[in-house]
Scaffold this motif. Structure first.
Motif, PDB file in Angstrom:
ATOM      1  N   VAL A 115       0.852  -1.191   0.000  1.00  0.00           N
ATOM      2  CA  VAL A 115       0.000   0.000   0.000  1.00  0.00           C
ATOM      3  C   VAL A 115       0.886   1.239   0.000  1.00  0.00           C
ATOM      4  N   HIS A 116       0.362   2.301  -0.579  1.00  0.00           N
ATOM      5  CA  HIS A 116       1.113   3.546  -0.708  1.00  0.00           C
ATOM      6  C   HIS A 116       0.779   4.460   0.455  1.00  0.00           C
ATOM      7  N   ALA A 122       5.946   6.570   0.469  1.00  0.00           N
ATOM      8  CA  ALA A 122       6.645   5.287   0.373  1.00  0.00           C
ATOM      9  C   ALA A 122       5.635   4.160   0.209  1.00  0.00           C
ATOM     10  N   TRP A 123       6.102   3.053  -0.361  1.00  0.00           N
ATOM     11  CA  TRP A 123       5.282   1.852  -0.475  1.00  0.00           C
ATOM     12  C   TRP A 123       5.559   0.954   0.722  1.00  0.00           C
ATOM     13  N   ILE A 124       4.496   0.484   1.359  1.00  0.00           N
ATOM     14  CA  ILE A 124       4.612  -0.363   2.551  1.00  0.00           C
ATOM     15  C   ILE A 124       4.350  -1.811   2.150  1.00  0.00           C
ATOM     16  N   ASP A 125       5.316  -2.687   2.453  1.00  0.00           N
ATOM     17  CA  ASP A 125       5.183  -4.104   2.130  1.00  0.00           C
ATOM     18  C   ASP A 125       4.134  -4.746   3.050  1.00  0.00           C
ATOM     19  N   MET A 126       3.137  -5.397   2.461  1.00  0.00           N
ATOM     20  CA  MET A 126       2.056  -6.025   3.234  1.00  0.00           C
ATOM     21  C   MET A 126       2.063  -7.548   3.097  1.00  0.00           C
ATOM     22  N   PHE A 190     -10.372  -6.231  -8.591  1.00  0.00           N
ATOM     23  CA  PHE A 190     -11.298  -5.129  -8.882  1.00  0.00           C
ATOM     24  C   PHE A 190     -11.160  -3.983  -7.879  1.00  0.00           C
ATOM     25  N   ASN A 191      -9.996  -3.894  -7.238  1.00  0.00           N
ATOM     26  CA  ASN A 191      -9.724  -2.751  -6.372  1.00  0.00           C
ATOM     27  C   ASN A 191      -9.415  -1.548  -7.251  1.00  0.00           C
ATOM     28  N   LEU A 192     -10.202  -0.476  -7.107  1.00  0.00           N
ATOM     29  CA  LEU A 192     -10.027   0.711  -7.946  1.00  0.00           C
ATOM     30  C   LEU A 192      -9.003   1.690  -7.383  1.00  0.00           C
ATOM     31  N   ASP A 193      -8.433   1.371  -6.236  1.00  0.00           N
ATOM     32  CA  ASP A 193      -7.504   2.271  -5.559  1.00  0.00           C
ATOM     33  C   ASP A 193      -6.106   2.110  -6.154  1.00  0.00           C
ATOM     34  N   ALA A 194      -5.596   3.159  -6.796  1.00  0.00           N
ATOM     35  CA  ALA A 194      -4.272   3.109  -7.414  1.00  0.00           C
ATOM     36  C   ALA A 194      -3.151   3.145  -6.376  1.00  0.00           C
ATOM     37  N   THR A 195      -3.485   3.389  -5.110  1.00  0.00           N
ATOM     38  CA  THR A 195      -2.458   3.457  -4.065  1.00  0.00           C
ATOM     39  C   THR A 195      -2.310   2.113  -3.355  1.00  0.00           C
ATOM     40  N   ALA A 196      -2.764   1.037  -3.989  1.00  0.00           N
ATOM     41  CA  ALA A 196      -2.631  -0.288  -3.392  1.00  0.00           C
ATOM     42  C   ALA A 196      -2.329  -1.312  -4.473  1.00  0.00           C
ATOM     43  N   VAL A 197      -1.520  -2.312  -4.097  1.00  0.00           N
ATOM     44  CA  VAL A 197      -1.251  -3.460  -4.963  1.00  0.00           C
ATOM     45  C   VAL A 197      -1.775  -4.683  -4.232  1.00  0.00           C
ATOM     46  N   ASP A 198      -2.719  -5.370  -4.834  1.00  0.00           N
ATOM     47  CA  ASP A 198      -3.272  -6.555  -4.184  1.00  0.00           C
ATOM     48  C   ASP A 198      -3.696  -7.545  -5.246  1.00  0.00           C
ATOM     49  N   GLN A 199      -4.163  -8.694  -4.820  1.00  0.00           N
ATOM     50  CA  GLN A 199      -4.697  -9.658  -5.768  1.00  0.00           C
ATOM     51  C   GLN A 199      -5.700 -10.560  -5.075  1.00  0.00           C
ATOM     52  N   ARG A 200      -6.575 -11.130  -5.882  1.00  0.00           N
ATOM     53  CA  ARG A 200      -7.543 -12.084  -5.352  1.00  0.00           C
ATOM     54  C   ARG A 200      -6.818 -13.392  -5.063  1.00  0.00           C
ATOM     55  N   VAL A 292      14.306  -4.886  -3.132  1.00  0.00           N
ATOM     56  CA  VAL A 292      14.045  -6.012  -2.233  1.00  0.00           C
ATOM     57  C   VAL A 292      12.763  -6.765  -2.598  1.00  0.00           C
ATOM     58  N   THR A 293      11.886  -6.157  -3.393  1.00  0.00           N
ATOM     59  CA  THR A 293      10.631  -6.826  -3.720  1.00  0.00           C
ATOM     60  C   THR A 293      10.825  -7.999  -4.686  1.00  0.00           C
ATOM     61  N   TRP A 294      12.039  -8.168  -5.203  1.00  0.00           N
ATOM     62  CA  TRP A 294      12.307  -9.324  -6.043  1.00  0.00           C
ATOM     63  C   TRP A 294      12.445 -10.604  -5.225  1.00  0.00           C
TER      64      TRP A 294
END
Length: 313
Positions: A115-116, A122-126, A190-200, A292-294
């Motif tokens: 999430v941003h 900064a991007w926070i690793d969740m 279907f999350n419309l929030d561009a400040t988050a990276v997620d997946q089903r 580090v996200t790799w």
């Protein structure tokens, strides 16, 4: 948060991931006693915070209303809801501020990856919250574990009292031959929030029911089975792929990585070789790029004990 992760919201800390922030400022000459309430209509309990505010003082209240499990259990798609926030003057017994906001509740099977933070940019690793989707005590998982006993050369699963690789091999053979787990790339939340990276993400029970999975679904299922037989599983999360692994001996830090998209085409040894190769590639890319996200290891045991992330079912 503008989007509510209904599966994980109750695991979040209100100070770290608040849904609501209210700034209180006392411009009067007297002490003020204020009550801040917030709730998601129909879907949450009321979060309440009482504050004594001295003259000239400023204080921020952060809240994350507890969701009503029965109300959110059936949310399978993005759902609109209304959040109401109010501030009551307890001495005057009147509401001094009240406002409602439209928010979105994400489906119960949506997992956050990052999430941003709008304050720090900064991007926070969740990814640590993926541990909640590892469900070793789910009935379907335990039923599958019983089948692994029949495929084990010694007809048992005994955690670290026996060979960890042999047990993992028996689990793999169940998913390959008995379940016939197919790879299906389905991740859209279907999350419309561009400040988050997620997946089903499918819970392991759903993966077993449909007999299909993307790489993360399958990794979570195998991690659930490994944890169910008292081994120490971990996820290796990269930018666009996920592996599952287990600690060969407890506390050794020696991980065996498994590729989980090849159940229908490769045997256990081949899947392990592919997993080790992918892990080495991800590590080299992380070292060369500094990103580090790799290469992120999500140790389920560590998250259970250190962050109290418990299974969703």
């Amino acid at each position: 948060m503008e989007q509510v992760y209904t599966a994980l919201c109750d695991l979040f800390d209100a100070e770290e991931h608040p849904l609501v922030e209210v700034e209180l400022r006392n411009d009067t000459a007297q002490l003020r006693r204020l009550l801040v309430n917030s709730h998601i209509q129909e879907y949450s309990h009321v979060a309440a915070t009482t504050v004594e505010l001295a003259s000239g003082a400023v204080q921020t209240v952060r809240q994350l209303p507890v969701l009503r499990k029965g109300a959110v259990q059936g949310i399978t798609e993005l759902t609109k809801a209304e959040l109401t926030v109010s501030v009551r003057d307890l001495d005057a017994d009147r509401i001094v501020q009240q406002q409602s906001f439209r928010i979105a509740l994400l489906a119960r099977n949506v997992a956050p990856i990052a999430v941003h933070d709008l304050h720090t940019n900064a991007w926070i690793d969740m990814t640590r919250y993926l541990a909640a989707f590892v469900t070793p005590n789910a009935p379907k998982v335990l039923e599958t574990l019983r089948k692994a006993v029949e495929r084990h050369p010694e007809q048992r699963v005994a955690g670290y009292q026996a060979d960890a690789d042999l047990q993992a091999s028996a689990l793999y053979d169940v998913l390959r031959h008995d379940i016939a787990l197919a790879y299906v790339h389905s991740i859209t939340s279907f999350n419309l929030d561009a400040t988050a990276v997620d997946q089903r993400v499918r819970l392991p029970a759903e993966t077993l029911r449909t007999r299909s999975a993307n790489c993360l679904d399958a990794a979570l299922l195998v991690a659930s089975l490994l944890e169910a037989c008292s081994l120490h599983p971990a996820l290796l999360v990269s930018k666009n792929h996920a592996l599952v692994g287990w600690e060969r001996r407890p506390g050794s830090g020696e991980w065996v990585w498994l590729e989980t998209t090849v159940f229908l085409t490769n045997n256990f040894a081949d899947a392990c070789e592919l997993g080790q190769r992918w892990a080495a590639t991800f590590w080299r890319t992380r070292e060369q790029s500094g990103d580090v996200t790799w290469y992120r290891i999500v140790s389920i045991k560590a998250l259970r004990t250190q962050h109290k992330i418990t299974p969703l079912e």
